[in-house]
Structure formats: C-alpha cells, structure tokens
Design a protein around this motif. Structure first.
Motif, PDB file in Angstrom:
ATOM      1  N   GLU A   1       0.770  -1.167   0.024  1.00 60.66           N
ATOM      2  CA  GLU A   1      -0.038   0.140   0.012  1.00 60.66           C
ATOM      3  C   GLU A   1       0.772   1.324  -0.194  1.00 60.66           C
ATOM      4  OE1 GLU A   1      -3.269   2.167   2.738  1.00 60.66           O
ATOM      5  OE2 GLU A   1      -1.600   0.804   3.664  1.00 60.66           O
ATOM      6  N   THR A   2       1.801   1.348   0.820  1.00 57.73           N
ATOM      7  CA  THR A   2       2.885   2.486   0.884  1.00 57.73           C
ATOM      8  C   THR A   2       3.308   2.717  -0.446  1.00 57.73           C
ATOM      9  OG1 THR A   2       3.195   2.023   3.129  1.00 57.73           O
ATOM     10  CG2 THR A   2       4.743   3.329   2.006  1.00 57.73           C
ATOM     11  N   LEU A   3       4.136   1.743  -0.947  1.00 54.32           N
ATOM     12  CA  LEU A   3       4.778   1.848  -2.268  1.00 54.32           C
ATOM     13  C   LEU A   3       3.829   2.425  -3.322  1.00 54.32           C
ATOM     14  CD1 LEU A   3       7.216  -1.147  -1.972  1.00 54.32           C
ATOM     15  CD2 LEU A   3       7.633   1.551  -1.557  1.00 54.32           C
ATOM     16  N   GLU A   4       2.687   1.613  -3.477  1.00 51.72           N
ATOM     17  CA  GLU A   4       1.570   2.330  -4.408  1.00 51.72           C
ATOM     18  C   GLU A   4       1.277   3.807  -4.212  1.00 51.72           C
ATOM     19  OE1 GLU A   4      -0.793  -1.732  -5.110  1.00 51.72           O
ATOM     20  OE2 GLU A   4      -1.331  -0.501  -3.795  1.00 51.72           O
ATOM     21  N   HIS A   5       1.394   4.099  -3.206  1.00 52.23           N
ATOM     22  CA  HIS A   5       1.167   5.664  -2.904  1.00 52.23           C
ATOM     23  C   HIS A   5       2.230   6.535  -3.006  1.00 52.23           C
ATOM     24  CE1 HIS A   5      -2.694   4.243  -1.023  1.00 52.23           C
ATOM     25  NE2 HIS A   5      -3.161   5.492  -1.549  1.00 52.23           N
ATOM     26  N   LEU A   6       3.455   6.141  -2.949  1.00 52.77           N
ATOM     27  CA  LEU A   6       4.843   6.731  -2.970  1.00 52.77           C
ATOM     28  C   LEU A   6       5.489   6.609  -4.703  1.00 52.77           C
ATOM     29  CD1 LEU A   6       6.552   6.135   0.299  1.00 52.77           C
ATOM     30  CD2 LEU A   6       4.930   7.952  -0.514  1.00 52.77           C
ATOM     31  N   ASN A   7       4.931   6.247  -5.565  1.00 54.18           N
ATOM     32  CA  ASN A   7       5.329   6.127  -6.843  1.00 54.18           C
ATOM     33  C   ASN A   7       5.218   7.485  -7.616  1.00 54.18           C
ATOM     34  OD1 ASN A   7       2.739   6.132  -7.887  1.00 54.18           O
ATOM     35  ND2 ASN A   7       2.602   4.000  -7.853  1.00 54.18           N
ATOM     36  N   SER A   8       6.030   7.477  -8.596  1.00 57.04           N
ATOM     37  CA  SER A   8       5.884   8.752  -9.648  1.00 57.04           C
ATOM     38  C   SER A   8       5.546   8.005 -11.068  1.00 57.04           C
ATOM     39  CB  SER A   8       7.257   9.377  -9.718  1.00 57.04           C
ATOM     40  OG  SER A   8       7.825   9.872  -8.501  1.00 57.04           O
TER      41      SER A   8
ATOM     42  N   ASN B   1       4.283   4.262 -13.982  1.00 59.31           N
ATOM     43  CA  ASN B   1       4.857   4.536 -12.833  1.00 59.31           C
ATOM     44  C   ASN B   1       6.024   3.713 -12.637  1.00 59.31           C
ATOM     45  OD1 ASN B   1       2.353   5.784 -12.296  1.00 59.31           O
ATOM     46  ND2 ASN B   1       1.507   3.814 -11.644  1.00 59.31           N
ATOM     47  N   ILE B   2       6.816   4.643 -11.671  1.00 65.53           N
ATOM     48  CA  ILE B   2       8.292   4.189 -11.405  1.00 65.53           C
ATOM     49  C   ILE B   2       8.354   4.312  -9.742  1.00 65.53           C
ATOM     50  CG2 ILE B   2       9.401   4.667 -13.756  1.00 65.53           C
ATOM     51  CD1 ILE B   2      10.560   7.088 -12.390  1.00 65.53           C
ATOM     52  N   LEU B   3       9.380   3.634  -9.362  1.00 62.40           N
ATOM     53  CA  LEU B   3       9.589   3.780  -7.767  1.00 62.40           C
ATOM     54  C   LEU B   3      11.272   4.331  -7.866  1.00 62.40           C
ATOM     55  CD1 LEU B   3       7.882   0.877  -6.170  1.00 62.40           C
ATOM     56  CD2 LEU B   3       7.462   3.301  -5.752  1.00 62.40           C
ATOM     57  N   LYS B   4      11.283   5.462  -7.469  1.00 68.93           N
ATOM     58  CA  LYS B   4      12.662   6.180  -7.548  1.00 68.93           C
ATOM     59  C   LYS B   4      13.438   5.983  -5.976  1.00 68.93           C
ATOM     60  CE  LYS B   4      13.375   9.831  -9.908  1.00 68.93           C
ATOM     61  NZ  LYS B   4      13.349  11.186 -10.521  1.00 68.93           N
ATOM     62  N   ARG B   5      14.543   5.644  -6.038  1.00 71.71           N
ATOM     63  CA  ARG B   5      15.319   5.464  -4.906  1.00 71.71           C
ATOM     64  C   ARG B   5      15.430   6.897  -4.029  1.00 71.71           C
ATOM     65  NH1 ARG B   5      19.800   2.547  -2.953  1.00 71.71           N
ATOM     66  NH2 ARG B   5      20.022   1.368  -4.725  1.00 71.71           N
ATOM     67  N   ASP B   6      15.524   7.948  -4.819  1.00 71.10           N
ATOM     68  CA  ASP B   6      15.578   9.419  -4.188  1.00 71.10           C
ATOM     69  C   ASP B   6      14.573   9.680  -3.320  1.00 71.10           C
ATOM     70  OD1 ASP B   6      18.157   9.668  -5.130  1.00 71.10           O
ATOM     71  OD2 ASP B   6      17.569  11.232  -6.813  1.00 71.10           O
ATOM     72  N   ASN B   7      13.120   9.048  -3.917  1.00 72.61           N
ATOM     73  CA  ASN B   7      12.294   9.582  -3.214  1.00 72.61           C
ATOM     74  C   ASN B   7      11.902   8.330  -2.013  1.00 72.61           C
ATOM     75  OD1 ASN B   7      11.388  11.494  -5.050  1.00 72.61           O
ATOM     76  ND2 ASN B   7      10.040  10.177  -6.219  1.00 72.61           N
TER      77      ASN B   7
ATOM     78  N   ALA C   1       7.381  -4.435  -8.733  1.00 71.68           N
ATOM     79  CA  ALA C   1       8.820  -4.963  -8.947  1.00 71.68           C
ATOM     80  C   ALA C   1       9.271  -4.204 -10.361  1.00 71.68           C
ATOM     81  CB  ALA C   1       8.730  -6.201  -8.925  1.00 71.68           C
ATOM     82  N   VAL C   2       8.458  -4.031 -11.248  1.00 74.01           N
ATOM     83  CA  VAL C   2       8.756  -3.549 -12.663  1.00 74.01           C
ATOM     84  C   VAL C   2       8.707  -1.909 -12.329  1.00 74.01           C
ATOM     85  CG1 VAL C   2       7.667  -2.689 -14.612  1.00 74.01           C
ATOM     86  CG2 VAL C   2       7.468  -5.335 -13.731  1.00 74.01           C
ATOM     87  N   ALA C   3       8.362  -1.299 -11.321  1.00 76.20           N
ATOM     88  CA  ALA C   3       8.585   0.075 -11.135  1.00 76.20           C
ATOM     89  C   ALA C   3       9.814   0.419 -10.572  1.00 76.20           C
ATOM     90  CB  ALA C   3       7.021   0.683 -10.254  1.00 76.20           C
ATOM     91  N   PHE C   4       9.942  -0.518  -9.782  1.00 79.26           N
ATOM     92  CA  PHE C   4      11.491  -0.343  -9.228  1.00 79.26           C
ATOM     93  C   PHE C   4      12.594  -0.556 -10.139  1.00 79.26           C
ATOM     94  CE2 PHE C   4      10.035  -1.599  -4.786  1.00 79.26           C
ATOM     95  CZ  PHE C   4      10.942  -0.492  -4.030  1.00 79.26           C
ATOM     96  N   ASP C   5      12.243  -1.627 -11.237  1.00 78.33           N
ATOM     97  CA  ASP C   5      13.343  -1.527 -12.076  1.00 78.33           C
ATOM     98  C   ASP C   5      13.399  -0.494 -13.200  1.00 78.33           C
ATOM     99  OD1 ASP C   5      13.950  -4.189 -11.285  1.00 78.33           O
ATOM    100  OD2 ASP C   5      12.460  -5.229 -12.627  1.00 78.33           O
ATOM    101  N   ASP C   6      12.103   0.067 -13.460  1.00 77.89           N
ATOM    102  CA  ASP C   6      12.196   1.285 -14.156  1.00 77.89           C
ATOM    103  C   ASP C   6      12.756   2.434 -13.527  1.00 77.89           C
ATOM    104  OD1 ASP C   6      10.990   0.044 -16.281  1.00 77.89           O
ATOM    105  OD2 ASP C   6       8.801   0.264 -15.939  1.00 77.89           O
ATOM    106  N   GLY C   7      12.544   2.376 -12.109  1.00 77.19           N
ATOM    107  CA  GLY C   7      13.199   3.579 -11.434  1.00 77.19           C
ATOM    108  C   GLY C   7      14.745   3.665 -11.514  1.00 77.19           C
ATOM    109  N   THR C   8      15.256   2.478 -11.925  1.00 73.40           N
ATOM    110  CA  THR C   8      16.768   2.713 -12.076  1.00 73.40           C
ATOM    111  C   THR C   8      17.058   3.331 -13.610  1.00 73.40           C
ATOM    112  OG1 THR C   8      16.875   0.217 -12.902  1.00 73.40           O
ATOM    113  CG2 THR C   8      17.090   0.823 -10.346  1.00 73.40           C
ATOM    114  N   GLU C   9      16.139   3.359 -14.499  1.00 74.10           N
ATOM    115  CA  GLU C   9      16.466   3.655 -15.792  1.00 74.10           C
ATOM    116  C   GLU C   9      15.799   5.073 -15.898  1.00 74.10           C
ATOM    117  OE1 GLU C   9      15.237   1.105 -18.488  1.00 74.10           O
ATOM    118  OE2 GLU C   9      15.969  -0.969 -17.661  1.00 74.10           O
ATOM    119  N   TYR C  10      15.029   5.627 -15.361  1.00 74.54           N
ATOM    120  CA  TYR C  10      14.471   6.887 -15.545  1.00 74.54           C
ATOM    121  C   TYR C  10      14.745   7.905 -14.208  1.00 74.54           C
ATOM    122  CZ  TYR C  10      11.853   4.672 -19.512  1.00 74.54           C
ATOM    123  OH  TYR C  10      11.681   4.123 -20.731  1.00 74.54           O
TER     124      TYR C  10
END
Length: 578
Positions: free
Chosen positions: A514-521, A532-538, A569-578
């Motif tokens: 739930e938390t990660l779904e609300h903290l994606n970009s 959607n992506i999950l960025k390390r900086d966020n 998991a896909v959002a994590f992987d994409d977050g390393t590229e974008y």
C-alpha cells in the motif's frame, strides 16, 4: 369558291392583326415625343457594376434609341472598369474606343476631398454613437484621421462604414465595448478584408498566449508577420506615425525600427497593467473581449460579468462562500485543463485585486486554503507543470496579503495553515518558502520573491509540523502528492517524523505494498506512454530502499499480493532507468 373566299378572308384577318414593325413604333414614338414638348432624362446608375454581358446589352439598347427627340441618357460608371468589361465581353482591342462611339459627352465627376469625406463620416457618426471618456474620444479622432484617411476614399465607402457601425454598435454599446476600436476595425474591414482577417486571427492567437494555453515560436512569428505584409500594398506602413497607431491597437505588437526589419515585432510580452487596462475597458486588445468586435459575442473562454459579480459577492460574504464559488467556476472547463477558476485567478493577478476590499482579500486567501485540494480531486492537473490552478493561487498570496493590515494579516496566515483543509496545497507553499528563505537547500532567493516574511514562516513551520505529526499514514496517502508532504515534513525540521510513520506502516506486507503504491511517480515516454516508477531518491529518506525492493520481489509469488507486487517490482526496475 366558298373555300377560296374563306381562305382569303382569313389571310386578310391575319394581315390586319400582325404587330406593327419596330420602325413604325419608333416613328410613332418620335411624333408623340415632339408633340409633348418636354425633355426626359433617363439615368442608369452603376453600369460598371453589371456583368460584362449585361453591360453590352445595356449599351446596345441605349444606342438603338439614342436619337429619340428630347430624350437624354445619363450613364453613371467608372470608365476604366466599364472599358474592361466591354473588352472582355466583345473581344475588341479598346473598350474606351467602343464606348466613345456611343457616349457623346463625358463629364468627369470630381473626387471628393479626403477631408470632406472624413468630416462627413464624423458628423454622421456623432448622430449614431458617443464615447465614454476623453481617452476614447482622443483615440477615435486619431482613428478617423489616420485609418479614415486611407479607407474613406469614396462616398460609397463612407456609407458602407456608417451602415456597419449602425449594425454593430447597438449590441457592443450594451457590452460597453470601445467605440474607437470598433471604428478602426470596421474601416479596415471595408477597405481591406484580408487585413481584417489577419487581425482577427492574430487577436485569437494572442488571447490564447495570454492565457498560457498556446505558445508562438519564432518561426511562426516570422510566418505570421510575412502574412501581414501580403495583405497590404508595398509602403503601406512606411509612415511611422501610422505604424505606431496600428501597433497600439493590437496586443503584443511593437514598432520595429531596424532597417532590415518588417516594421513590426509581434506576440511580444504584454505587461500585466496593460492587459488589465484592456480588459477593464473591454478593448480589442483584451483577451476576454476581442471576439466581441468580430462576432458580437465574447470568446468561449471569457468570464461573464455575472461570473465576476457573483465571485465578488461570495468573497464579501465569507471564506466558505468564496471557496464554493471558486469550485463552481473550476467545474466549468474552457480549453485543455483550463477552467473558469484559472481565468478568474489570472484576472485577479492582472490587477483586479486592487479593487477588492480587505475583507474580500482575507476571505479569498482562507478559501484557497480550504478548497485547493478538492479542486485537484475534482479535475486533476499536472502538479509538476507550469501554470496550474495551485500556481495561480500561490502567485496571488503576496498581492492579497499586501491589502491587509498587520493584525488581520497575522490572523489570516494562522487560519490558513492552522485550519485549512487543503493540506497538500499548503504543503506546496510551505516547501516553496522553506527553500526560498534558504532554510533548506543552497539557493536562498531574494526577499522580493518570498510569499511570507521570516516571522510568518516561523509560525507556518510550527503549525505545519504540528499538523503532520498528528496525521496517520492513511491521512498522508489520502492527500494529493504524498511524497511532497513527507519531504516538506522532513525539510521543515522534523527529519525522523516521516521516517517513523512510514516504517511503522510497512511492517506488514500489505502495508508495504500500500505504501509503495502511494509513493510512486508517474512519467511519460514516447514509446510507452504513461507509467509508474519507484525512485530511490523518493524512497530512501523514509525507508531502507534495498530491503523493501527485495521484499517486493519476494512477494511476486504471494497468493493475494502477487499481482500488485509484480507491478511494483517493474516500477522498481524502471526507477533505475528513468
């Protein structure tokens, strides 16, 4: 014998009933005209306006009866135009020579002096319309002198211009439009329809640029300017005074003095004061009123007088009424993501705030703090793009606060940040000021760019941190842009508060998802569209990034959470590229 007698009688009857020959009728008409002893003048006007075939028919008819006694034929025409029609219809080498064989006497009508035509127009106009003030009267005189001097060349042009004014002015007078602008436009329309259409298109584009819903690149400016010059004859704008008068009628048009220039620069920036003045006076240069002059109706994006009246009344009645009125305007879409609420805030910033009473300013500020999050929920807009409703409201804050006395100003700031329901919008203000004052980051801005004073930011910081510390994870996730809220909380001085909240919420696997779904970009690319992506900086400031990434990959096989975990998991992987 009987048959022969009957045939002879029939032939005699036929001969007796046969119509008289044309020559006999003409002889009889000649005798009758001489007996009358009167002279007749037969006038045929506008012969040059007939089709070429009709011209020849009229001239042949006149020639066939031109020798009737005491009858004079007066033909009115432009000889050059008529000669061209004759040449086209008959194929003769010279239409003038053909005409000279028919017309016995030519009288050249002297052209009216330009001064007489302008005076005639002015005298008749005075009976039709009147100006509202000295400024409008002064501009009207210049229009008649400069544009009238070019367009009012014949009595017909004067009559056409006056007829246009008689048609257009009554509804425009009710709309409190500008008479000088109307006369300028009508004179151009009658004298140069191509230039009129260029002005119409230019005003429409300039209005869209003013609202921030369009942008004109240099190539388009060059093309539009070239189109202007094709509508007029060479040297039309050589007179510098005329050029200045032309430029002053249109928004963003300036005189170009460079030798290699075209005489103008277009789509230049219009100052807030000039735009507000054009709107107040309902000028042709007003983005809200230009279409009145072309279609007797305002543009589709324009606010009506009722919109303004009801909004000012609501702002006077109270903050809740003002907020409700703004939301109603926000529900009325114009173009793209633009709504009437956007337009109202633009108009307030352009100068309308100067006519508001302090109480109205106070209620508007509190209304912003109550309704801005709801406005976003009703009609979401890009929070990371320019000129959103939130941005427009933010720019109004120093203007509206400047209208309040110190005690009321302090009370409004307290009410906004202590009680405002629009916590996400208030958070955007808080972060803006935290950086602007140099309390976080390394780019302190000049004081004239601050929204609030230092002492006010101290108070705001205390109020906002207090509110953040009482919020649950559900409260945070229920706000637009929860990541911004977490960063504002941390950057405002409580570094551990948001981390403790998030870490407590991700103890369980369901809480983590739930938390990660609300903290994606959300980002957008040309090949994948929005995703959607999950960025390390966020994430790293509020949780152990590596640990949660591993947990999500492990949850992909989970019975209930597997599908959601796979997307994350896909959002994590994409977050390393974008």
């Amino acid at each position: 014998m009987v048959r022969k007698g009957a045939r002879a009688a029939g032939d005699a009857a036929n001969i007796k009933s046969a119509p008289p020959q044309l020559s006999e009728l003409k002889d009889k008409l000649v005798r009758s005209l001489r007996d009358l002893g009167h002279r007749f003048v037969i006038t045929i006007d506008d012969v040059d306006r007939l089709e070429p075939g009709e011209v020849i028919e009229i001239l042949r008819l006149v020639r066939s009866v031109v020798d009737l006694p005491d009858v004079v034929y007066l033909l009115c025409y432009d000889s050059d135009i008529l000669a061209h029609s004759i040449k086209k219809a008959t194929g003769v080498k010279s239409g003038q020579s053909y005409l000279e064989k028919i017309v016995q006497l030519t009288v050249m009508v002297p052209r009216p002096e330009p001064l007489q035509l302008r005076q005639w127009f002015s005298d008749e106009l005075h009976l039709i319309a009147s100006t509202k003030d000295d400024d409008e009267l002064s501009r009207l005189k210049l229009v008649i002198d400069y544009e009238g001097g070019r367009q009012l060349r014949t009595p017909r042009s004067v009559v056409r211009a006056l007829d246009a004014v008689r048609f257009f002015w009554p509804p425009l007078r009710e709309a409190e439009a500008d008479l000088a602008d109307l006369i300028w436009l009508q004179l151009i329309k009658d004298g140069n329809p191509a230039l009129y259409r260029w002005i119409e298109e230019y005003c429409a584009t300039a209005a869209a640029v003013s609202l921030g819903i369009a942008r004109v690149e240099e190539a388009e400016k060059t093309q539009t300017l070239a189109a202007l010059l094709t509508t007029v004859a060479g040297g039309h704008f050589d007179d510098l005074t005329y050029r200045y008068n032309f430029a002053e009628q249109l928004p963003g048009v300036q005189v170009d003095h460079s030798k290699d220039g075209s005489g103008f620069s277009i789509f230049e920036r219009v100052s807030d004061r000039d735009r507000a003045e054009a709107i107040r006076k309902r000028r042709l240069a007003s983005p809200d009123h230009y279409r009145l002059y072309f279609a007797l109706a305002g543009p589709s994006h324009a606010l009506t007088q009722d919109d303004f009246t009801s909004m000012w009344a609501a702002a006077e009645a109270g903050a809740s009424q003002a907020g409700a009125a703004l939301l109603r305007l926000h529900d009325e879409h114009l173009a793209g993501s633009l709504t009437k609420a956007d337009l109202l805030l633009e108009r307030i910033e352009s100068g309308a705030y100067e006519v508001l009473a302090p109480g109205q300013c106070e209620n508007l500020l509190v209304a912003f703090s109550q309704m801005m999050d709801e406005a976003y929920r009703r009609h979401p807009f890009d929070l990371f793009w320019v000129s959103s409703l939130w941005d427009r409201a933010r720019r109004l804050i120093p203007l509206l606060l400047s209208r309040l006395e110190p005690p009321r100003r302090a009370a409004v700031v307290t009410a906004m940040f202590g009680e405002g329901a629009a916590i996400a919008w208030l958070t955007s203000l808080f972060r803006h000021e935290t950086f602007a004052h140099g309390r976080f980051g390394e780019r302190r801005r000049p004081e004239d760019e601050w929204l609030f004073r230092n002492a006010e930011l101290d108070q705001i910081t205390e109020l906002m941190l207090g509110r953040y510390q009482t919020m649950s994870a559900s409260d945070v996730f229920g706000c637009p842009n929860p990541i911004s809220l977490l960063f504002a909380w941390q950057q405002g001085g409580d570094e551990q508060g948001p981390r403790r909240l998030i870490e407590a919420n991700i103890v369980s696997d369901e809480g983590l998802v739930e938390t990660l779904e609300h903290l994606n970009s959300t980002i957008e690319s040309s090949d994948r569209g929005k995703f959607n992506i999950l960025k390390r900086d966020n994430l790293a400031p509020f949780m152990d990034y590596e640990s949660v990434a591993q947990r999500i990959h492990a949850l992909k096989k989970h019975t209930k959470l597997g599908a959601r975990a796979t997307r994350l998991a896909v959002a994590f992987d994409d977050g390393t590229e974008y």
